[in-house]
Write a protein that holds these residues in place. Structure first.
Motif, PDB file in Angstrom:
ATOM      1  N   UNK A 193      81.986  -3.975  84.065  1.00 19.99           N
ATOM      2  CA  UNK A 193      82.363  -2.761  83.337  1.00 19.99           C
ATOM      3  C   UNK A 193      82.777  -1.669  84.314  1.00 19.99           C
ATOM      4  N   UNK A 243      86.253  -2.505  85.802  1.00 12.27           N
ATOM      5  CA  UNK A 243      87.392  -2.275  84.920  1.00 12.27           C
ATOM      6  C   UNK A 243      87.646  -0.776  84.746  1.00 12.27           C
ATOM      7  N   UNK A 244      86.579  -0.039  84.535  1.00 13.31           N
ATOM      8  CA  UNK A 244      86.760   1.409  84.385  1.00 13.31           C
ATOM      9  C   UNK A 244      87.390   1.992  85.650  1.00 13.31           C
ATOM     10  N   UNK A 268      91.093   1.087  85.983  1.00 10.83           N
ATOM     11  CA  UNK A 268      91.881   1.925  85.077  1.00 10.83           C
ATOM     12  C   UNK A 268      92.049   3.321  85.663  1.00 10.83           C
ATOM     13  N   UNK A 272      81.556   7.658  85.840  1.00 12.03           N
ATOM     14  CA  UNK A 272      80.113   7.632  85.638  1.00 12.03           C
ATOM     15  C   UNK A 272      79.483   6.319  86.104  1.00 12.03           C
ATOM     16  N   UNK A 326      94.766  -7.661  82.917  1.00 11.24           N
ATOM     17  CA  UNK A 326      93.395  -7.186  83.071  1.00 11.24           C
ATOM     18  C   UNK A 326      92.426  -8.343  83.284  1.00 11.24           C
ATOM     19  N   UNK A 370      97.966   0.269  80.545  1.00 10.86           N
ATOM     20  CA  UNK A 370      96.950   1.121  79.937  1.00 10.86           C
ATOM     21  C   UNK A 370      97.188   2.595  80.235  1.00 10.86           C
ATOM     22  N   UNK A 388      96.070   6.294  78.435  1.00  7.20           N
ATOM     23  CA  UNK A 388      95.187   7.177  79.193  1.00  7.20           C
ATOM     24  C   UNK A 388      95.862   8.529  79.417  1.00  7.20           C
ATOM     25  N   UNK A 412      94.632   9.701  74.604  1.00  6.15           N
ATOM     26  CA  UNK A 412      94.109   9.143  73.345  1.00  6.15           C
ATOM     27  C   UNK A 412      93.016   8.113  73.597  1.00  6.15           C
ATOM     28  N   UNK A 413      92.833   7.749  74.867  1.00  2.00           N
ATOM     29  CA  UNK A 413      91.684   6.927  75.212  1.00  2.00           C
ATOM     30  C   UNK A 413      90.977   7.557  76.400  1.00  2.00           C
ATOM     31  N   UNK A 414      89.756   7.103  76.660  1.00  2.00           N
ATOM     32  CA  UNK A 414      88.911   7.779  77.621  1.00  2.00           C
ATOM     33  C   UNK A 414      88.123   6.752  78.434  1.00  2.00           C
ATOM     34  N   UNK A 415      87.629   7.166  79.618  1.00  2.00           N
ATOM     35  CA  UNK A 415      86.915   6.230  80.481  1.00  2.00           C
ATOM     36  C   UNK A 415      85.450   6.601  80.707  1.00  2.00           C
ATOM     37  N   UNK A 416      85.037   7.671  80.079  1.00  4.01           N
ATOM     38  CA  UNK A 416      83.672   8.135  80.313  1.00  4.01           C
ATOM     39  C   UNK A 416      83.014   8.517  78.999  1.00  4.01           C
ATOM     40  N   UNK A 417      81.700   8.335  78.985  1.00  2.00           N
ATOM     41  CA  UNK A 417      80.917   8.644  77.805  1.00  2.00           C
ATOM     42  C   UNK A 417      81.462   7.908  76.622  1.00  2.00           C
TER      43      UNK A 417
END
Ligand code: FES
Ligand code: FES
Lengths: 145, 145
Positions: free
Chosen positions: B9, B12-13, B16, B38, B78, B132, B136, B140-145
């Motif tokens: 995880x 990948x984060x 990205x 994070x 990916x 991706x 980003x 409209x998409x996010x990588x945290x929380x």
DNA sequence: ACAATAAAAGACATTTTTATCTTTTATTGT
DNA sequence: ACAATAAAAGATAAAAATGTCTTTTATTGT
């Protein structure tokens, strides 16, 4: 590791084995289960103890004792076993490990993952433990190797 | 744990994030990545070292150094990241942990699992890391929380 | 050359998962 | 009651995953 934890794999294999061998109301012992599904005996014992406490499977001590499944347990969806062992996170958690997985706060994989998770979940929810017996008894599926 | 390991995880984060922040050829440092996605900094450093050795991402030491992605890396699916970190087992291994997963020797879940795994795999293979970025960058998409 | 920078590498610590062994408790048949 | 049986429970242990800290190496700008 696969999709499920090793613990969970043992649990599912064991539950299938118990279902297959106790359809007539008899019980099956931990040693036989462990050998037949190829799992470490004492480790599996812990797993089955837990499933027993949760009511997912049944057990009785003493001579002729062992594990079995009552009618209600046979009617449970397989997802109940997965949830009991690994928790339901696999059906709900973000594939990238984000805390809040929702369409309003999606990670880049959210929508595709939703589809995969839903498929997995509906597959595991839509078939009961007992229903696997047919295929097992026909010998067209296997629990070892 | 989710479908992937925590290590995966993070990977990948991070990939990205790197893709998003180095589209112009610049580099981004481990500290910033760790904060923004994070993850524990030094643990992530190990992961990225490994990805760098494998050529999945690029890095340079020294002032203005950091991690980035070249054109080839941006074009990778990916699934390459997943395989590098968790191995390809998730696309191939039996859901019940049986050694030989095949239609000739199927476990009770084999056919349904095949479908789920194939979906997961094709989803991860059909989209490149670079693709991706659009989502980003649109926020409209996010990588945290 | 030199100092600053940032990743690479190494060493170690913690936590979780997986596994083994022993003792206890409940049940059964005699 | 008693002995045999088998799961439940407890105590450790080994292995793998996850996390932290320190030292080294490569690169850059001056
Ligand atoms: S936010 Fe990542 S799968 Fe939903
Ligand atoms: S044999 Fe289990 S998924 Fe193929």
């Amino acid at each position: 590791m696969g999709i499920f934890s090793k613990t969970c794999e043992y649990a599912v294999r064991a539950v299938f084995f118990i279902a297959q061998h106790t359809a007539d109301g008899s019980r099956v012992g931990i040693k036989e289960i462990a050998v037949k599904i190829d799992s470490p005996e004492h480790f599996l014992a812990k797993i089955l103890q837990d499933l027993s406490k949760r009511g997912i499977i049944q057990s009785v001590k003493g001579p002729n004792g062992g594990f079995y499944l009552d009618a209600q347990s046979l009617g449970r969806p397989l997802s109940d076993v997965i949830e009991a062992v690994d928790g339901g996170g696999i059906f709900r958690d973000c594939g990238l490990g984000l805390k809040e997985c929702s369409s309003k706060n999606p990670c880049p994989l959210h929508h595709d993952f939703l589809d995969v998770r839903n498929r997995l979940q509906s597959m595991l929810e839509s078939i009961t433990i007992g229903q696997f017996n047919e295929d097992l008894n026909l010998g067209i599926v296997v629990l070892k190797k």
